[in-house]
Enzyme design. Structure first.
Site, short mmCIF file in Angstrom:
data_model
loop_
_atom_site.label_atom_id
_atom_site.label_comp_id
_atom_site.label_asym_id
_atom_site.label_seq_id
_atom_site.Cartn_x
_atom_site.Cartn_y
_atom_site.Cartn_z
N PHE A 174 67.55 26.46 35.46
CA PHE A 174 67.24 25.74 34.22
C PHE A 174 68.53 25.45 33.47
O PHE A 174 69.49 26.23 33.52
CB PHE A 174 66.27 26.54 33.36
CG PHE A 174 65.76 25.79 32.17
CD1 PHE A 174 65.06 24.60 32.34
CD2 PHE A 174 65.98 26.25 30.88
CE1 PHE A 174 64.59 23.89 31.24
CE2 PHE A 174 65.51 25.56 29.79
CZ PHE A 174 64.81 24.37 29.97
N HIS A 214 63.89 34.93 35.26
CA HIS A 214 62.77 34.89 36.21
C HIS A 214 62.45 36.26 36.79
O HIS A 214 61.56 36.35 37.64
CB HIS A 214 63.10 33.97 37.38
CG HIS A 214 63.16 32.52 37.05
ND1 HIS A 214 63.47 31.56 38.00
CD2 HIS A 214 62.96 31.85 35.91
CE1 HIS A 214 63.46 30.35 37.44
NE2 HIS A 214 63.16 30.51 36.17
N GLN A 261 59.69 33.40 27.27
CA GLN A 261 59.02 32.11 27.06
C GLN A 261 57.65 32.13 27.74
O GLN A 261 57.37 32.97 28.59
CB GLN A 261 59.93 31.01 27.60
CG GLN A 261 59.42 29.61 27.47
CD GLN A 261 58.76 29.12 28.75
OE1 GLN A 261 58.83 29.76 29.80
NE2 GLN A 261 58.08 27.99 28.66
N LYS A 281 56.92 32.84 31.49
CA LYS A 281 57.60 33.96 32.14
C LYS A 281 56.64 35.10 32.48
O LYS A 281 55.57 35.24 31.88
CB LYS A 281 58.75 34.47 31.28
CG LYS A 281 59.82 33.41 31.00
CD LYS A 281 60.42 32.87 32.28
CE LYS A 281 61.61 31.95 32.05
NZ LYS A 281 61.22 30.64 31.48
N ARG A 311 76.03 41.32 10.84
CA ARG A 311 76.03 42.65 10.23
C ARG A 311 76.34 43.70 11.29
O ARG A 311 76.17 43.45 12.49
CB ARG A 311 74.67 42.94 9.60
CG ARG A 311 74.27 41.97 8.49
CD ARG A 311 72.94 42.37 7.86
NE ARG A 311 72.57 41.46 6.79
CZ ARG A 311 71.68 40.46 6.90
NH1 ARG A 311 71.06 40.25 8.05
NH2 ARG A 311 71.41 39.70 5.86
N ARG A 361 66.70 37.14 15.18
CA ARG A 361 65.77 38.26 15.35
C ARG A 361 64.37 37.76 15.71
O ARG A 361 63.95 36.68 15.31
CB ARG A 361 65.71 39.06 14.04
CG ARG A 361 67.04 39.59 13.56
CD ARG A 361 66.89 40.44 12.29
NE ARG A 361 66.28 39.73 11.20
CZ ARG A 361 66.94 39.18 10.18
NH1 ARG A 361 68.27 39.23 10.13
NH2 ARG A 361 66.30 38.58 9.22
#
Length: 410
Positions: free
Chosen positions: A102, A176, A199, A202, A231, A248
């Protein structure tokens, strides 16, 4: 194995499908629903509003992979970029990648102001060729990104040996490869860092999301900082030490992943069992060759089951026509990538925008013959959710292929 009715009209031409059942994905039950509802009702949805669920999943995934650390982020593209940045790449550095993958394996390199160097794949596995890696190394090379394509492990012993001899970092693209193993070690845990995607397609999913695993204390500290606006652990909220952004994930993603992780081992072993059986069946079909699987592959998660197609045994039918017929027969399948990454307009037109890619980076003459052939004529995919079927489903997939073969050769 023979088709149940060789004379039957192909489904693409109005006949009945060979495979009539469906293969749902994602798989979930009340456990996922209740876990998400609990987070919704708590009113603490974000991170770091209440980070316990995210930390719990990170620790569980690290433990599952046999790694010291795991750091979640918004997706598998960002996880690659964070790993590259943490490895200390500088503008103009070269990163070796395969062309049969990909596009974000390569665009993550560009986003780090580095130069993707495409090297060919092995004709038997469609994974990056160690010999091609060695031949492509220059004084500018800093990182190798092997992709465990379809969940089939790369030759990690050879790749790590090359990296050690040349002083290079290895980031495994394991998008994968959730749960798959090489010589008993989970993929992603062998290189300096391993990058995964969550995703929706998957094998382990929360719709979107990604994670990096590593045993390296310094890589962990930097990736953790970069995904949290620069941070550092133990620092003040408005003190920013590194050029990171907010990458996050949310509490809801974390609890989905925690529940899905409980299913992963059994699902992986089911896919592996079905893949071995399908290999056995397809080995008897003229013109169909399953990808090679060495004894080093102790567990294959078959995110994509790939076989090589030879049109000469199917009346000269093109790969695209064959793949369309196979999908019409009810096999969850696809013809795969239409061309290698370096032929994408991004690379051919050098549309690198504001990224500091040297003018010398030129992909107009790049040629990886094995990848070209895989894209144009050879590689056909069966998708991961189909590999969670039963043995009789694998047999039905083969009957569909034989049905097409007999129809076009009649």
């Amino acid at each position: 194995m023979q088709p149940t009715n060789p004379a039957a009209t192909l489904a693409l031409h109005g006949g009945p499908k060979t495979v009539t059942r469906t293969f749902p994905w994602s798989i979930y039950d009340e456990a996922e629903t209740e876990a998400v509802a609990r987070i919704v009702q708590s009113g603490k949805w974000g991170n770091p509003d209440c980070g316990d669920e995210i930390e719990r999943f990170e620790q569980a995934f690290a433990s599952y992979c046999g790694s010291k650390y795991a750091i979640t982020c918004v997706n598998g593209s960002v996880s690659l970029r964070l790993a590259l940045m943490a490895c200390g790449v500088k503008p103009g550095d070269e990163v070796i990648v395969p062309p049969y993958t990909f596009i974000t394996t390569a665009t993550s390199v560009i986003e780090c102001n580095c130069v993707p160097v495409f090297v060919d794949i092995d004709p038997d596995t469609y994974n990056i060729s160690p010999a091609a890696i060695e031949a492509a190394i220059t004084p500018h090379t800093k990182v190798i990104i092997p992709v465990h394509f379809g969940g089939l492990a790369c030759d990690m012993d050879a790749i790590m040996d090359i990296a050690t001899r040349h002083g290079l970092k290895v980031i495994e693209d394991a998008a994968h490869a959730h749960g798959a193993e090489y010589k008993g070690k989970k993929l992603g845990s062998i290189g300096h860092a391993g990058s995964f995607s969550f995703q929706s397609s998957k094998n382990l999913t929360s719709g979107e999301g990604g994670i990096v695993i590593t045993d390296d204390d310094d890589l962990y500290a930097m990736i953790h900082s970069l995904r949290n606006v620069g941070r550092v652990e133990g620092g003040q909220w408005y003190d920013h030490y590194n050029p990171g952004c907010n990458y996050r994930i949310t509490q809801m993603q974390a609890v989905l992943l925690s529940e899905q992780l409980k299913r992963l081992d059994a699902q992986t072993r089911k896919r592996n069992e079905n893949g071995l059986y399908l290999n056995q069946l397809l080995a008897e079909v003229n013109g169909i060759t399953p990808l090679s699987r060495s004894g080093d592959i102790t567990l294959h998660c078959y995110h994509i089951y790939i076989f090589k197609y030879d049109a000469a045994h199917f009346g000269g039918l093109s790969k695209t026509e064959f793949a369309d017929m196979l999908a019409a027969e009810g096999v969850p399948s696809f013809r795969g990538y239409p061309h290698p990454l370096y032929k994408q307009p991004l690379f051919q037109n050098k549309n690198f925008m504001c990224y500091a890619i040297p003018e010398t980076a030129d992909y107009s003459q790049t040629l990886c013959p094995v990848a070209e052939q895989a894209c144009a004529t050879d590689a056909v995919w069966i998708l991961q959710h189909a590999m969670l079927g039963e043995k009789e489903d694998m047999e039905a997939f083969v009957r569909a292929i034989l049905k097409i073969q007999e129809a076009v050769n009649a």
